[in-house]
Design an enzyme around this catalytic site. Structure first.
Site, PDB file in Angstrom:
ATOM      1  N   GLU A 138       0.867  -1.192   0.000  1.00 20.83           N
ATOM      2  CA  GLU A 138       0.000   0.000   0.000  1.00 20.83           C
ATOM      3  C   GLU A 138       0.897   1.233   0.000  1.00 20.83           C
ATOM      4  O   GLU A 138       1.701   1.424   0.911  1.00 20.83           O
ATOM      5  CB  GLU A 138      -0.897   0.012   1.254  1.00 20.83           C
TER       6      GLU A 138
ATOM      7  N   ARG B 169       0.004  10.525   0.383  1.00 22.81           N
ATOM      8  CA  ARG B 169       0.267  11.564   1.389  1.00 22.81           C
ATOM      9  C   ARG B 169       1.369  12.501   0.972  1.00 22.81           C
ATOM     10  O   ARG B 169       1.722  13.403   1.718  1.00 22.81           O
ATOM     11  CB  ARG B 169       0.696  10.919   2.717  1.00 22.81           C
TER      12      ARG B 169
ATOM     13  N   LYS C 191     -10.190  -2.493   6.258  1.00 22.46           N
ATOM     14  CA  LYS C 191      -8.988  -2.149   7.013  1.00 22.46           C
ATOM     15  C   LYS C 191      -9.446  -1.792   8.429  1.00 22.46           C
ATOM     16  O   LYS C 191     -10.367  -0.988   8.589  1.00 22.46           O
ATOM     17  CB  LYS C 191      -8.314  -0.950   6.352  1.00 22.46           C
TER      18      LYS C 191
HETATM   19  C1  3PG Z   1      -1.543   3.680   7.867  1.00 23.44           C
HETATM   20  O1  3PG Z   1      -1.721   4.646   7.179  1.00 23.44           O
HETATM   21  O2  3PG Z   1      -2.083   2.606   7.629  1.00 23.44           O
HETATM   22  C2  3PG Z   1      -0.688   3.823   9.080  1.00 23.44           C
HETATM   23  O3  3PG Z   1      -0.028   5.038   9.110  1.00 23.44           O
HETATM   24  C3  3PG Z   1       0.298   2.737   9.240  1.00 23.44           C
HETATM   25  O4  3PG Z   1       0.408   2.550  10.573  1.00 23.44           O
HETATM   26  P1  3PG Z   1       1.813   2.269  11.272  1.00 23.44           P
HETATM   27  O5  3PG Z   1       2.756   3.351  10.786  1.00 23.44           O
HETATM   28  O6  3PG Z   1       1.543   2.375  12.736  1.00 23.44           O
HETATM   29  O7  3PG Z   1       2.267   0.909  10.859  1.00 23.44           O
END
Ligand code: 3PG
Length: 206
Positions: free
Chosen positions: A40, A44, A128
């Site tokens: 993914e 951003r 999700k």
């Molecule tokens: C996301 O966008 O899914 C999260 O920022 C990922 O979460 P993590 O950085 O805590 O793994």
């Protein structure tokens, strides 16, 4: 590719934020070399769409989803640009409609039983679970399985290599997402050996 096929291929889905698209090709190759097949890439950064193309070119077998989709426009744009699937941190009626209209697989984000039920009403059965750890983590997901047995989740947010195995042990977890496989610092430093090592360890978790 169908959502079911993507979930079958996915183990840990690395959540990637790429500032410089010039690094994206190497990043894709490093993840692929470690055995991960689904990623993914977050929408951003200004470089995200270019980075998606670079990853797809560098590793044609890699399934590259676009994440952090928050608006119907972003869903349409990412689809037009060739995203293989879409991921959102949350879900609104308008976004749900737009995701369904794209015709490509989507993993919309939910954090509660009510949100999961609303997503189900909109036709989404794979969700999700975000942000997984702050929202209740393993205990919460386990509790959802009884009343909502037809839903599967990709918990993401605050999960690391130590906590991921316990999520995989749940019957309603299809895959787990996390940025620990390739953090922003690792990508910036071009630490591809570390990315491949993390990917290799993660690929064996499911
Ligand atoms: C996301 O966008 O899914 C999260 O920022 C990922 O979460 P993590 O950085 O805590 O793994």
């Amino acid at each position: 590719m169908t959502l079911e096929e993507i979930l079958n291929l996915a183990t840990v889905i690395p959540v990637l934020t790429v500032e410089d698209d010039a690094r994206a090709g190497d990043l894709a190759r490093a993840l692929h070399a470690g055995g991960l097949k689904v990623v993914e890439l977050t929408l951003r950064t200004p470089a995200a769409l270019k980075a998606m193309h670079a990853m797809q070119d560098a590793a044609p077998d890699l399934v590259v989803g676009m994440g952090t989709i928050r608006t119907p426009d972003q869903a349409r744009r990412a689809t037009e640009e060739g995203a293989h699937f879409l991921v959102s941190p949350g879900l609104t009626p308008g976004l749900g409609e737009a995701l369904a209209k794209t015709g490509i697989p989507a993993l919309p984000g939910v954090a509660t039983a009510s949100e999961a039920m609303a997503a189900r009403e909109q036709g989404f059965c794979a969700l999700k679970f975000f942000p997984a750890e702050p929202a209740g983590g393993i205990a919460y997901l386990k509790a959802l399985h009884g009343p909502l047995p037809d839903l599967v989740f990709c918990p993401t947010g605050g999960i690391g290599r130590e906590t991921a195995p316990a999520y995989f042990a749940l019957p309603n977890v299809a895959c787990v997402g996390g940025s620990w496989i390739a953090t922003g610092a690792m990508i910036e430093a071009g630490d591809w050996d570390a990315v491949t090592a993390n990917a290799r360890a993660a690929a064996q978790l499911k």
